[in-house]
Enzyme design. Structure first.
Site, PDB file in Angstrom:
ATOM      1  N   ASP A  49       0.840  -1.207   0.000  1.00  0.00           N
ATOM      2  CA  ASP A  49       0.000   0.000   0.000  1.00  0.00           C
ATOM      3  C   ASP A  49       0.876   1.259   0.000  1.00  0.00           C
ATOM      4  OD1 ASP A  49       0.892  -0.164   2.596  1.00  0.00           O
ATOM      5  OD2 ASP A  49      -1.074   0.106   3.525  1.00  0.00           O
ATOM      6  N   LYS A 118      -1.442  -9.355   2.762  1.00  0.00           N
ATOM      7  CA  LYS A 118      -0.673  -8.935   3.945  1.00  0.00           C
ATOM      8  C   LYS A 118      -1.519  -7.998   4.799  1.00  0.00           C
ATOM      9  CE  LYS A 118       3.069  -6.038   3.723  1.00  0.00           C
ATOM     10  NZ  LYS A 118       2.645  -4.891   4.541  1.00  0.00           N
ATOM     11  N   GLU A 120      -1.311  -5.527   8.538  1.00  0.00           N
ATOM     12  CA  GLU A 120      -0.428  -4.918   9.531  1.00  0.00           C
ATOM     13  C   GLU A 120      -1.013  -5.078  10.921  1.00  0.00           C
ATOM     14  OE1 GLU A 120       0.552  -0.832   8.724  1.00  0.00           O
ATOM     15  OE2 GLU A 120       1.223  -1.279   6.692  1.00  0.00           O
ATOM     16  N   GLU A 187       9.328  -4.492  10.158  1.00  0.00           N
ATOM     17  CA  GLU A 187       9.749  -3.202   9.581  1.00  0.00           C
ATOM     18  C   GLU A 187      10.340  -2.279  10.633  1.00  0.00           C
ATOM     19  OE1 GLU A 187       6.941  -1.199   7.004  1.00  0.00           O
ATOM     20  OE2 GLU A 187       8.166   0.621   6.947  1.00  0.00           O
TER      21      GLU A 187
HETATM   22  O1  KIV Z   1       3.545  -1.123   1.594  1.00  0.00           O
HETATM   23  C1  KIV Z   1       4.685  -1.601   1.487  1.00  0.00           C
HETATM   24  O2  KIV Z   1       5.405  -1.366   0.499  1.00  0.00           O
HETATM   25  C2  KIV Z   1       5.150  -2.453   2.565  1.00  0.00           C
HETATM   26  C3  KIV Z   1       6.612  -2.793   2.590  1.00  0.00           C
HETATM   27  C4  KIV Z   1       7.388  -1.588   2.910  1.00  0.00           C
HETATM   28  C5  KIV Z   1       6.893  -3.922   3.510  1.00  0.00           C
HETATM   29  O3  KIV Z   1       4.402  -2.833   3.397  1.00  0.00           O
END
Ligand code: KIV
Length: 275
Positions: A49, A118, A120, A187
């Protein structure tokens, strides 16, 4: 079940099996062309994102929508054929309930064809991750600095730089792994903590500003190519494409103004009439 053809792409179980093995190579991509370029070298292409900031010039990832992720996820699937494509679930698309998360994740998977999503967050998402994983949605977790939480954490600062702050981050990582995620992005976390988490969880960790001890690494493509005006400390710029793009555009503008472009080799003459 009739199997039409063998899946040639790497799958979430393939990546899960890389724990402690050959390092996992990952980059972001948001377009078919860049996906084609990185596919040959990467195990995982992340449609992050971060596209909100990189492609759209937004200040944070918070305004990114599910439709934006689906559009770019689909483009990346069209441009790649080998890597596992993971699409980020944007802020607001999975936090309200595990059912909301499933409906939106299923939409992402159906409409893009990607192999995983993914999310968070740590402990608070454990139930959601288990719910998704049990229902056919491979989940990559993401702990440490979680940019979607910028409005509550206040800044994009590295996490866990004092030992007293390690507990909650370790607990987050373990909960995500125990809940059934197949891999975990860490991260912007102090190196010793990222190393310790990698030793503690059974799934591969993929570091970004974390540790060389992680089971893999990910970077934002535009950052490592030198196309982003500002990059965090953890980015290595492998090249500096910004100035060469500037030079190319400068030459083009000069040639257009001088009427030297297009040249004879770039234009279509009339067809020759047969005698
Ligand atoms: O959104 C993204 O590009 C990410 C990476 C930095 C891991 O989550």
């Amino acid at each position: 079940m009739s199997v039409q053809q063998e899946i040639k792409r790497l799958t979430a179980p393939d990546i899960r099996a890389r724990k402690g093995g050959e390092p996992i190579v990952s980059l972001t991509s948001y377009h078919a062309h860049t996906a084609r370029l990185v596919d040959k070298y990467c195990d995982v292409i992340l449609v992050g994102d971060s596209l909100g900031m990189v492609m759209h010039g937004l200040e944070t990832t918070v305004p990114v929508t599910l439709d934006m992720m689906i559009l770019q996820g689909h483009a990346v699937m069209r441009g790649s054929s080998r890597a596992l494509v993971v699409v980020d679930m944007p802020f607001g698309s999975y936090e309200a309930s595990k059912e909301q998360a499933f409906m939106n994740a299923a939409r992402v998977m159906k409409e893009t064809g990607c192999g995983a999503i993914k999310v968070e967050g740590g402990r608070r998402l454990a139930e959601t991750i288990a719910f998704l994983a049990e229902r056919g949605v491979p989940v990559m977790g993401h702990v440490g600095l979680t940019p979607q939480a910028i409005n509550t954490i206040g800044s994009f600062r590295a996490q866990g730089r004092e030992e007293k702050d390690w507990g909650p981050i370790e607990d987050d990582a373990k909960s995500v792994a125990d809940a059934g995620a197949f891999s975990l992005v860490i991260e912007a976390v102090a190196e010793p903590l990222a190393r310790r988490i990698t030793g503690q969880v059974a799934i591969p960790t993929i570091g970004i500003g974390a540790s060389p001890a992680c089971d893999g690494q990910v970077l934002v493509l535009e950052d490592m190519l030198g196309l982003s005006p500002w990059v965090p400390k953890f980015v290595k710029r492998y090249t500096d494409l910004g100035p060469s793009i500037g030079k190319a555009v400068e030459s083009y503008a000069a040639e257009v103004r001088a009427r030297t472009f297009p040249g004879p080799e770039h234009i279509y003459p009339m067809k020759r009439k047969d005698r």
